[in-house]
Each structure stands twice: as C-alpha cells, then as structure tokens.
Write a protein that holds these residues in place. Sequence first.
Motif, short mmCIF file in Angstrom:
data_model
loop_
_atom_site.label_atom_id
_atom_site.label_comp_id
_atom_site.label_asym_id
_atom_site.label_seq_id
_atom_site.Cartn_x
_atom_site.Cartn_y
_atom_site.Cartn_z
N GLN A 17 38.76 33.14 42.27
CA GLN A 17 39.76 33.53 41.29
C GLN A 17 39.15 34.48 40.29
OE1 GLN A 17 41.76 30.24 39.39
NE2 GLN A 17 43.49 31.53 38.80
N SER A 30 39.42 37.04 37.00
CA SER A 30 40.07 36.92 35.70
C SER A 30 41.46 37.55 35.72
CB SER A 30 39.20 37.58 34.63
OG SER A 30 39.80 37.47 33.37
N GLY A 31 42.45 36.79 35.33
CA GLY A 31 43.81 37.28 35.28
C GLY A 31 44.55 37.33 36.59
N LYS A 32 43.91 36.82 37.65
CA LYS A 32 44.54 36.86 38.97
C LYS A 32 44.70 35.46 39.53
CE LYS A 32 42.92 41.48 40.21
NZ LYS A 32 42.25 42.31 41.26
N GLU A 33 45.52 35.37 40.58
CA GLU A 33 45.72 34.08 41.23
C GLU A 33 44.51 33.73 42.10
OE1 GLU A 33 50.60 34.10 41.62
OE2 GLU A 33 49.36 34.11 43.41
N ARG A 34 44.38 32.46 42.36
CA ARG A 34 43.30 32.00 43.24
C ARG A 34 43.60 32.50 44.66
NH1 ARG A 34 41.06 26.06 42.23
NH2 ARG A 34 41.18 27.03 40.16
#
Length: 124
Positions: free
Chosen positions: A39, A41-45
């Motif tokens: 994951q 930063s700022g994104k989905e896993r």
Amino acid sequence: QVTLVESGGGLVQAGGSLRLSCAASGRPLSTYTMAWFRQASGKEREFVVFSAATGIDTYYTDSVQGRFTISRDNAKNTMYLQMNSLKPEDTAVYYCAAVYGNPRNARPRDYTYWGQGTQVTVSS
C-alpha cells in the motif's frame, strides 16, 4: 489463530534489492495460502503475489513479474519476498497475509490474517 510479523524493509536505491520476511506463529504455514500486498501512501492496498498452500502455485502481479520472488521455509514457518531491480514505484508498506486452505486469491478481503507491515522506500 495465526500471528504474522514482517521484517526486512528499508531504504534502497533504484536497482537495488531487499528481502522481506514474514514469520508466522500459531499454525503451520504449509496449510495456508500466503500472499504479499502493498500500500503506497494515499492509495489502496494492492496485490503483489500469492503462494498457494501447496507451495506450487504462485501468481504475481504484472508489475513485479520477473523481479520479485516469493518463497517459503516451512521448517522456519517463514515466508519471504525477494525483491530485485527495485523501482521508485515499488515504494510502499508491504504486508503479508494468510488464509487457511488452498484458495488462489488476489483480493485483500479474501485473507484472514495480516501482519503489521514493513516500509520499503526506493530512492531514484
């Protein structure tokens, strides 16, 4: 119940390598499908790779195919992720995950147990 603990993250230059470890306690990993997710930063896993309980079936996301290798050491009850030719876009928190049995899943919601994550940062 399975407890997973990741280690091995760090800061590396682009083109470098790291090996992540996922140590399990509670149950033998040989009876679980294991996976790595990440994951940024700022994104989905997102899914990286899984290894089915048989230890034979593996599946990698396209972006890491040929660069990352998943492996298991059942004697140590530990899973590894060897990451070579690292790129800045590989920067993320990496999580190991486990689900009982031999499913072949690439969705986070399909996994029961999770580690706390380890940070990988690749500098350009």
